[in-house]
Design a protein around this motif. Sequence first.
Motif, PDB file in Angstrom:
ATOM      1  N   GLN A 190       0.803  -1.213   0.000  1.00 23.61           N
ATOM      2  CA  GLN A 190       0.000   0.000   0.000  1.00 23.61           C
ATOM      3  C   GLN A 190       0.843   1.273   0.000  1.00 23.61           C
ATOM      4  N   HIS A 191       2.113   1.170   0.300  1.00 20.42           N
ATOM      5  CA  HIS A 191       2.993   2.341   0.350  1.00 20.42           C
ATOM      6  C   HIS A 191       3.676   2.612  -0.987  1.00 20.42           C
ATOM      7  N   PHE A 192       3.290   1.900  -2.033  1.00 20.28           N
ATOM      8  CA  PHE A 192       3.858   2.119  -3.356  1.00 20.28           C
ATOM      9  C   PHE A 192       3.060   3.194  -4.092  1.00 20.28           C
ATOM     10  N   HIS A 193       3.787   4.128  -4.724  1.00 23.59           N
ATOM     11  CA  HIS A 193       3.131   5.168  -5.523  1.00 23.59           C
ATOM     12  C   HIS A 193       3.911   5.338  -6.818  1.00 23.59           C
ATOM     13  N   ILE A 194       3.189   5.686  -7.867  1.00 21.57           N
ATOM     14  CA  ILE A 194       3.814   5.867  -9.172  1.00 21.57           C
ATOM     15  C   ILE A 194       3.147   7.034  -9.878  1.00 21.57           C
ATOM     16  N   CYS A 195       3.954   7.787 -10.620  1.00 22.02           N
ATOM     17  CA  CYS A 195       3.423   8.909 -11.390  1.00 22.02           C
ATOM     18  C   CYS A 195       4.329   9.128 -12.595  1.00 22.02           C
ATOM     19  N   HIS A 196       3.729   9.270 -13.765  1.00 24.23           N
ATOM     20  CA  HIS A 196       4.499   9.586 -14.958  1.00 24.23           C
ATOM     21  C   HIS A 196       4.938  11.053 -14.883  1.00 24.23           C
ATOM     22  N   GLN A 197       6.153  11.316 -15.337  1.00 29.09           N
ATOM     23  CA  GLN A 197       6.680  12.679 -15.208  1.00 29.09           C
ATOM     24  C   GLN A 197       5.831  13.702 -15.970  1.00 29.09           C
ATOM     25  N   HIS A 198       5.226  13.301 -17.081  1.00 29.59           N
ATOM     26  CA  HIS A 198       4.370  14.226 -17.837  1.00 29.59           C
ATOM     27  C   HIS A 198       3.118  14.607 -17.054  1.00 29.59           C
ATOM     28  N   ASP A 199       2.692  13.746 -16.137  1.00 27.96           N
ATOM     29  CA  ASP A 199       1.477  14.003 -15.354  1.00 27.96           C
ATOM     30  C   ASP A 199       1.772  14.601 -13.990  1.00 27.96           C
ATOM     31  N   ALA A 200       3.042  14.769 -13.652  1.00 27.69           N
ATOM     32  CA  ALA A 200       3.419  15.154 -12.288  1.00 27.69           C
ATOM     33  C   ALA A 200       3.589  16.661 -12.150  1.00 27.69           C
ATOM     34  N   GLN A 201       3.067  17.170 -11.079  1.00 31.90           N
ATOM     35  CA  GLN A 201       3.312  18.553 -10.668  1.00 31.90           C
ATOM     36  C   GLN A 201       3.832  18.521  -9.238  1.00 31.90           C
ATOM     37  N   LEU A 202       5.065  18.893  -9.033  1.00 32.37           N
ATOM     38  CA  LEU A 202       5.694  18.812  -7.722  1.00 32.37           C
ATOM     39  C   LEU A 202       5.742  20.192  -7.085  1.00 32.37           C
ATOM     40  N   THR A 203       5.347  20.248  -5.814  1.00 30.51           N
ATOM     41  CA  THR A 203       5.282  21.508  -5.086  1.00 30.51           C
ATOM     42  C   THR A 203       5.871  21.328  -3.695  1.00 30.51           C
ATOM     43  N   ILE A 204       6.726  22.249  -3.296  1.00 33.71           N
ATOM     44  CA  ILE A 204       7.259  22.235  -1.930  1.00 33.71           C
ATOM     45  C   ILE A 204       6.183  22.780  -1.001  1.00 33.71           C
ATOM     46  N   MET A 205       5.722  21.943  -0.080  1.00 34.58           N
ATOM     47  CA  MET A 205       4.634  22.334   0.803  1.00 34.58           C
ATOM     48  C   MET A 205       5.104  22.885   2.138  1.00 34.58           C
TER      49      MET A 205
END
Length: 382
Positions: A190-205
Motif C-alpha cells: 500500500q505504500h507504493f506510488h507511481i506517477c508519470h513525469q508528464h502528469d506530475a506537478q511537484l510543489t514544496i509544501m
Amino acid sequence: MSRVGEVPGTIIFSVFYFLFSLGFLYESKEARGLGLTPEFVLTALGLVKDEENSFIQYHVRRTSGTIVLRSLLPFVYLVTYSYVSTYLDGDYRSMSEFFKDHTWMFLMLKLSAALSVMAVSYAWYLSLNNYVNHPIIQKITAYAQGSVETLILDINHEFRRVDKVCVEVNSVTHLVITDNWILILGSIPQHFHICHQHDAQLTIMDSDSHSLSPEGDAGGAQYLSIQVTNRKPGIPGFRFRVNSLEYQNIQSKLQAAIQNIRNIQISKSVSDRFVDVFKAEVEGNPRAHVTDVLEPCIGCMVNQANVKLVRVCGTTNAEENGVPLADRCVNCYCRPMWCITCLAKWFASRQNQDLPETWLGSRCPCPTCRSKFCVLDVALVE
C-alpha cells in the motif's frame, strides 16, 4: 526456578526481542548491517530475485513477503517466551503448563497465530494470476495503454540505467526517479506510488530544520515536504519528505521544475555554501591575462575553464610567519584547465571536513600538478 538476585531469562529475552523487532520493523542502519531485515531474509530464502534486472517483480514479492514476516513477530515472541520460562528459567515442567497458568498469553498466542494465517492468506491472494491483485500491479495497470507486462518491462529497463536518481526518504521508504517515472517504494504494497513525469506537478509544501543531522552533516539538516499532484484522472497524488541536500539531485532528473510557491528558503550544504564564498573571494582577486585557447573544464566538461593559479600571497619566504615549508604557496605553471566551481569543490574536498570555518584560510594542492595554493592565488582569466 530462578535464583534470588538473578535476572529472569524471560526479561533478558524480552528486552533483546524488543530491540530486534524495532530494527526489523524500521530497518535501521544497524539492522541492515547485521542482515536483520525482511529484505535480507527473503533474499536468503530465495523468495526475491535481483532488483537490478527485475525491479517491479522484486518489489512485488518483497512487499508481500514483508507482510508475512512482520505478522510472525508476535507469534514467535510468545512461543519463545514460553520456552525460555519453561526450560531456561525452570518455572514450569512443560510449555502446556505455562499456558495453562497464563491463559491471557494463550489467548494472545491464538490471536497472533490467526494474524499470521491471515497474512499468509493475503500474500497468497495477491500472488494469484501472476500478482494481478497486488496493489503495485494495480497502480501500474492504470498507466498501461496496452499490455501491463510491456509497461513493467519498460520501467525495469529505465531502472537499469545508471542515470536514475535513488533517494532514501527514510529507513523503509525510497524515492526512485527514472527518465519517465517517479516512484515511491515502501515496505508494504500500500505504500507504493507511481506517477508519470508528464502528469506530475511537484510543489514544496513545507520545511523543517534541525540543529543536528542524522548523517552528521555540519550545520544541521533541513527537510522538505514535497507534494506530487497527479494530473491523470483517478490516480491520487502522494507526498514525500527529503533532505534539502537532495533537492538539486532530484530537480536535475525531473522534466519540470519543482514549484516553490511559498518561497521556502532551501538550505545548501556546507560545501555548496563554501563554493559561493570562494567565488566571491576570487572575484576580488587580480585577473590573469592568458593567450591560450580556453578549453572545457576537465572536472565537469560542461563549463569553460576560466581560472588560473598565480602566486600572489606572501608565504613564499622561508622566514615569514613560521609557515612550514610543506604548507607554503608555490608557483603553478599549469594552463587554465578548471572552472571556478570545480576548483572550489576540489579546494573544499581537500580540507578538514570537521573544521569548515578554517577552509577559506587554508591551502590546497593544485589538482593537476599538486603545487600548493590559497584563495589569494586563484585568478579569473581574461
